[in-house]
Write a protein that holds these residues in place. Structure first.
Motif, PDB file in Angstrom:
ATOM      1  N   PRO A 319       0.835  -1.204   0.000  1.00 61.68           N
ATOM      2  CA  PRO A 319       0.000   0.000   0.000  1.00 61.68           C
ATOM      3  C   PRO A 319       0.870   1.255   0.000  1.00 61.68           C
ATOM      4  CG  PRO A 319      -0.673  -1.527   1.735  1.00 61.68           C
ATOM      5  CD  PRO A 319       0.634  -2.023   1.209  1.00 61.68           C
ATOM      6  N   GLU A 320       0.382   2.312  -0.623  1.00 66.80           N
ATOM      7  CA  GLU A 320       1.138   3.560  -0.638  1.00 66.80           C
ATOM      8  C   GLU A 320       1.089   4.274   0.705  1.00 66.80           C
ATOM      9  OE1 GLU A 320      -0.160   6.038  -3.811  1.00 66.80           O
ATOM     10  OE2 GLU A 320       0.451   4.639  -5.394  1.00 66.80           O
ATOM     11  N   THR A 321       0.017   4.093   1.459  1.00 67.67           N
ATOM     12  CA  THR A 321      -0.169   4.800   2.724  1.00 67.67           C
ATOM     13  C   THR A 321       0.625   4.132   3.837  1.00 67.67           C
ATOM     14  OG1 THR A 321      -2.400   5.417   2.030  1.00 67.67           O
ATOM     15  CG2 THR A 321      -1.865   5.678   4.368  1.00 67.67           C
ATOM     16  N   GLN A 322       1.418   4.918   4.562  1.00 70.38           N
ATOM     17  CA  GLN A 322       2.205   4.375   5.666  1.00 70.38           C
ATOM     18  C   GLN A 322       1.288   3.836   6.770  1.00 70.38           C
ATOM     19  OE1 GLN A 322       5.055   7.207   7.126  1.00 70.38           O
ATOM     20  NE2 GLN A 322       6.447   6.894   5.415  1.00 70.38           N
ATOM     21  N   GLY A 323       1.666   2.687   7.307  1.00 73.45           N
ATOM     22  CA  GLY A 323       0.902   2.075   8.379  1.00 73.45           C
ATOM     23  C   GLY A 323      -0.256   1.231   7.898  1.00 73.45           C
ATOM     24  N   TRP A 324      -0.456   1.124   6.586  1.00 75.29           N
ATOM     25  CA  TRP A 324      -1.585   0.385   6.037  1.00 75.29           C
ATOM     26  C   TRP A 324      -1.165  -0.992   5.557  1.00 75.29           C
ATOM     27  CZ3 TRP A 324      -6.101   3.085   3.144  1.00 75.29           C
ATOM     28  CH2 TRP A 324      -6.598   4.139   3.919  1.00 75.29           C
TER      29      TRP A 324
END
Length: 339
Positions: A319-324
């Motif tokens: 995923p591009e979003t950190q923490g996802w």
């Protein structure tokens, strides 16, 4: 091993930090990186040997902490330490292909495979009205096909108090077999459910009031899970995908077009040490976007390196979003489509 113990002395902040538990390396009461809780754990690092104290896990040195964290034996823990000290970098996962055969049972350990097989036999396959399916639906997983997960209506839940086992009753649970590539049972992953609401079990220790984990693993013996995974779907057309968690894997199966049949490695270390099946020529690796340390991508790259060396085509996704992870992406995708 005394030589390795001395070489590791005063290096445990880095060694343990490489496994993603640097936030717990303080000499004060805090949650245990292995069993959770609120303030049962303290890392005192006495004389530089990585010592710790946990009211539930007990006490030990840095090697013991790795064994508790990864559910492995001393030999595997020592290999991780040796790899860190030899490489001098933060990725403590070995790049070499693990042995293709099942790890032999360590001496003087009780083999619990018969007990695990009995639990699986007591459990039921998933049906449309199964509480396990209702739980997964609440996690926004629709299950377009049938993964190798079962539902157990009354699985015993155990914890500890003052070092002694404590039975907390029988609870409904979603369970999945953890096996070698040839299908030999090595353990069971259990997600305990809240009766009636069918969400993850919310339970606290009756003496301490500390929250207890809803997810647990039972293994044949120490170190049995090394190289094993949850085979959610059988391999087809020589293609396979691998993710860390069971729900992450199921989400990736729904989220990614043309995703191959998928397995769950259950942890970053499990992904890095996965024994690759001999009958695949394409591997999709689904990495978590961990923050602040990219543990998921490090494990994915370790596995990718081994697969490429074995002549397997690799596709790496994150995923591009950190923490996802993939489940977060699936949830966002579904909500965007509704809006």
């Amino acid at each position: 091993m005394n030589e390795l113990r001395e070489r590791a002395r005063h290096h445990w902040q880095g060694i343990l930090g490489s496994l993603g538990i640097s936030g717990s390396l303080k000499n004060k009461h805090q949650p245990c990186p292995c069993c959770g809780g609120k303030d049962r754990f303290r890392f005192d690092d006495k004389d530089g040997y990585g010592t710790f104290i946990c009211n539930q896990c007990g006490a030990g040195d840095g090697f013991k902490l790795i064994m508790n964290l990864l559910h492995c034996d001393f030999k595997h823990a020592a290999g991780i330490v040796e790899g860190y000290l030899g490489n001098g970098w933060v990725n403590a996962h070995p790049i070499a292909q693990p042995p293709a055969k099942t790890q032999e049972k360590p001496e003087k350990q009780q083999d619990k495979q018969a007990k695990l097989l009995s639990i699986l036999e007591q459990a039921k396959p998933l049906t449309a009205d199964s509480p396990a399916v209702q739980y997964l639906h609440q996690r926004e997983l629709t299950l377009p096909d049938h993964p190798q997960i079962r539902y157990h209506p009354a699985l015993p839940y155990w914890t500890h108090h003052d070092g002694e086992p404590m039975h907390m009753g029988n609870r409904p649970a979603l369970i999945a077999a953890i096996t070698t590539p040839n299908g030999e049972l090595q353990g069971i992953h259990c997600t305990y459910l809240q009766q009636g609401t069918w969400r993850k079990l919310a339970i606290v220790h009756p003496q301490t009031g500390e929250p207890l984990p809803a997810k647990k693993m039972q293994t044949r013996y120490s170190g049995a899970l090394t190289g094993a995974a949850v085979h959610l779907y059988p391999i087809q057309d020589n293609r396979l995908a691998i993710a860390e968690g069971i729900e992450t894997a199921l989400a990736a199966r729904e989220l990614l077009p043309n995703c191959p049949p998928i397995w769950a490695a259950l942890s970053a270390n499990g992904m890095a040490s996965l024994v690759l099946p001999s009958n695949i020529n394409e591997l999709w690796i689904i990495a978590d976007n961990d923050t602040p340390r990219p543990i998921g991508m490090q494990a994915a790259e370790t596995l990718a390196n081994r697969a490429i060396k074995a002549g397997i085509a690799v596709k790496l996704w994150q995923p591009e979003t950190q923490g996802w992870d993939a489940l977060d992406e699936l949830t966002r995708s579904r909500r965007n489509s509704v809006s």
